[in-house]
Design a protein around this motif. Structure first.
Motif, short mmCIF file in Angstrom:
data_model
loop_
_atom_site.label_atom_id
_atom_site.label_comp_id
_atom_site.label_asym_id
_atom_site.label_seq_id
_atom_site.Cartn_x
_atom_site.Cartn_y
_atom_site.Cartn_z
N LYS A 76 1.17 -0.93 -0.20
CA LYS A 76 0.40 0.21 -0.01
C LYS A 76 0.63 1.38 -0.12
O LYS A 76 0.35 2.71 0.06
N TYR A 77 1.81 1.34 0.01
CA TYR A 77 2.89 1.81 0.40
C TYR A 77 3.94 2.18 -0.69
O TYR A 77 4.79 1.09 -0.92
N ASP A 78 4.86 3.09 -0.83
CA ASP A 78 6.24 3.76 -1.84
C ASP A 78 6.99 3.60 -1.04
O ASP A 78 7.88 2.80 -1.49
N SER A 79 7.36 3.98 0.10
CA SER A 79 8.53 4.62 0.96
C SER A 79 8.24 4.24 1.97
O SER A 79 6.59 4.64 2.73
N PHE A 80 9.31 2.92 3.17
CA PHE A 80 9.01 3.07 5.10
C PHE A 80 9.81 4.40 5.48
O PHE A 80 10.99 4.37 4.58
N LEU A 81 9.08 5.39 6.43
CA LEU A 81 10.26 5.95 6.78
C LEU A 81 10.77 5.58 8.17
O LEU A 81 9.97 4.77 8.56
N VAL A 82 11.65 4.35 8.51
CA VAL A 82 12.00 4.33 9.87
C VAL A 82 12.86 5.08 10.66
O VAL A 82 14.36 5.76 10.52
N LEU A 83 12.61 5.04 11.47
CA LEU A 83 12.99 6.14 12.05
C LEU A 83 13.19 6.06 13.99
O LEU A 83 12.35 4.82 14.49
N ASP A 84 13.86 5.91 15.03
CA ASP A 84 14.38 5.11 15.62
C ASP A 84 14.90 6.84 16.68
O ASP A 84 16.10 6.77 16.63
N PHE A 85 14.29 7.36 17.31
CA PHE A 85 15.27 8.61 18.59
C PHE A 85 15.56 8.13 20.00
O PHE A 85 15.23 6.83 20.21
N GLU A 86 16.51 8.73 20.23
CA GLU A 86 17.94 8.49 21.06
C GLU A 86 17.48 9.64 22.00
O GLU A 86 17.04 10.38 21.71
N ALA A 87 17.33 9.62 23.31
CA ALA A 87 16.68 10.69 24.42
C ALA A 87 17.92 10.47 25.34
O ALA A 87 18.24 9.91 25.56
N THR A 88 18.05 11.44 25.97
CA THR A 88 18.44 12.16 27.45
C THR A 88 17.77 10.96 28.40
O THR A 88 16.71 10.18 28.11
N CYS A 89 18.60 10.08 29.17
CA CYS A 89 18.56 9.33 29.99
C CYS A 89 19.30 8.85 31.00
O CYS A 89 20.31 9.60 31.17
N GLU A 90 18.65 8.06 32.62
CA GLU A 90 18.99 7.99 33.49
C GLU A 90 19.28 6.74 33.36
O GLU A 90 17.99 6.42 33.86
N ASP A 184 8.40 6.48 20.30
CA ASP A 184 9.46 6.69 19.42
C ASP A 184 7.79 8.63 19.03
O ASP A 184 7.88 9.59 19.26
N LEU A 185 7.23 7.85 18.15
CA LEU A 185 5.74 9.01 17.24
C LEU A 185 4.56 8.35 18.22
O LEU A 185 3.76 10.08 18.66
N GLN A 186 4.46 7.95 19.70
CA GLN A 186 3.26 8.38 20.45
C GLN A 186 3.62 8.94 21.85
O GLN A 186 2.31 9.63 22.66
N VAL A 187 4.54 8.95 22.74
CA VAL A 187 5.45 9.83 23.82
C VAL A 187 6.87 10.77 23.53
O VAL A 187 6.81 11.58 24.08
N MET A 188 7.98 10.52 22.54
CA MET A 188 8.40 11.31 23.15
C MET A 188 8.12 12.65 21.91
O MET A 188 8.91 13.47 22.47
N LEU A 189 8.23 12.18 20.05
CA LEU A 189 8.43 13.49 19.74
C LEU A 189 6.47 15.08 20.28
O LEU A 189 7.25 15.46 20.51
N PRO A 190 5.87 13.51 21.06
CA PRO A 190 4.95 14.97 21.39
C PRO A 190 5.49 15.68 22.41
O PRO A 190 5.49 16.48 22.26
N LYS A 191 6.12 14.51 23.33
CA LYS A 191 6.48 15.23 24.72
C LYS A 191 8.17 16.54 24.03
O LYS A 191 7.53 17.56 24.08
N GLN A 192 8.65 16.11 23.63
CA GLN A 192 9.81 16.66 22.86
C GLN A 192 9.20 18.70 21.81
O GLN A 192 8.98 19.48 21.78
N CYS A 193 7.66 18.28 21.11
CA CYS A 193 7.64 19.31 19.86
C CYS A 193 6.47 19.79 21.05
O CYS A 193 6.47 21.51 21.73
N GLN A 194 5.73 19.47 23.04
CA GLN A 194 5.70 20.84 23.46
C GLN A 194 6.50 21.59 24.24
O GLN A 194 6.06 22.58 24.35
N LEU A 195 7.10 20.62 24.54
CA LEU A 195 8.76 21.74 25.22
C LEU A 195 9.27 22.49 23.58
O LEU A 195 9.84 24.24 23.87
#
Ligand code: AMP
Ligand code: MG
Length: 275
Positions: A76-90, A184-195
């Motif tokens: 159904k698609y022509d391209s897959f955009l594979v995404l994998d964020f890394e973020a600050t952590c402890e 990545d897209l349910q948690v991290m991107l929304p949090k980062q975009c809010q910041l």
């Protein structure tokens, strides 16, 4: 010859004896845990992945029958955009606010499984600018690798320009993001975009979680990237938790599933109440 099939699901562990391989499909239908993910057209694919143990061999193995050409469905698609964020952590506790420090995206041609283009940028965290020793150990990202890099805002503008330049969503191209898990897209991107006080583009509000797609294809819900590669008998490249290496490994899994005729569909979309 009778064969014993063991269901992949940890909770299930049921063994079935079947007379013919075509009955594998029926066995997979009995196992209901992931049944709602299953699409009729993918059952042939799922059956090719059943773990098959015959009485002469105690070891189970992945039955790797390639799907016949005529069974292949149109993607159904022509391209897959594979995404994998890394973020600050402890170690052992959450860093608040958590910020994205690596932003990789690999554009895959769905029809060939090959890489078309790559976006990759390390990002300097703005609010807590320290990369902890734990974070370096986990991701391989050192303080010096982000010190002279742009903040998220600039990177996100550049990324959206890259999406335009590489015609991911224009000129009739159908693309979709692919991640391992929904974080990545349910948690991290929304949090980062809010910041960063930025909008999430419409195109990043739905995606394929490759773990869910893998479960739909095989009946087995994988723990992560290494588990999927192991089940496909493929080797892991680079370092786990390096964003760009994780993307390459996800791309390898995608290519394997494309090659076996699995038809990908969106698995997840942004739920605002979960942010
Ligand atoms: P991943 O996509 O699995 O490489 O992880 C993405 C991000 O999740 C990492 O950059 C960390 O911020 C966080 N993370 C992953 N695993 C751990 C862990 N064991 N402890 C703390 N944070 C983690
Ligand atoms: Mg990662």
């Amino acid at each position: 010859m009778d064969s014993t099939l063991q269901c992949h699901h940890a909770e299930c562990k049921v063994k079935y004896t079947v007379k013919m391989l075509s009955n594998v499909e029926v066995v997979l239908r009995w196992c209901t845990r992931n049944y709602h993910h299953w699409k009729r057209k993918n059952l042939a694919f799922a059956s090719s992945y059943a773990t098959l143990a015959d009485s002469s061999s105690p070891n189970t193995f992945w039955f790797n029958r390639s799907i016949m050409k005529h069974e292949k469905q149109q993607q159904k698609y022509d391209s897959f955009l594979v995404l994998d964020f890394e973020a600050t952590c402890e170690r052992g506790r959450a860093i608040e606010p958590q910020e994205i420090i690596e932003f990789p995206c690999i554009k895959i041609n769905v029809h060939t499984g090959e890489i078309d283009d790559i976006f990759h940028q390390y990002i300097k965290p703005k609010l807590i600018p320290i990369i902890t020793p734990f974070c370096t150990e986990l991701t391989g990202i050192m303080q010096e690798m982000v010190n002279n890099e742009p903040y998220f805002e600039e990177t996100f503008f550049q990324f959206q320009e890259w999406l335009e330049e590489t015609k991911c969503f224009n000129s009739g191209n159908r693309s979709i993001f692919v991640t391992s898990g929904d974080w990545d897209l349910q948690v991290m991107l929304p949090k980062q975009c809010q910041l960063s006080n930025m909008d999430i583009p419409f195109e990043m509000k739905q995606w394929i979680n490759i773990k869910k797609a893998f479960a739909a294809a095989t009946g087995y819900f994988p723990r992560g990237i290494i588990d999927m590669l192991t089940k496909l008998q493929l080797s892991h490249q680079g370092r786990l938790h390096s964003g760009i290496d994780d993307c390459h490994n996800i791309a390898t899994i995608l290519k394997a599933l494309i090659g076996r005729g699995f038809v990908f569909e969106e698995t997840s979309h942004l739920k605002l109440n979960k942010i």
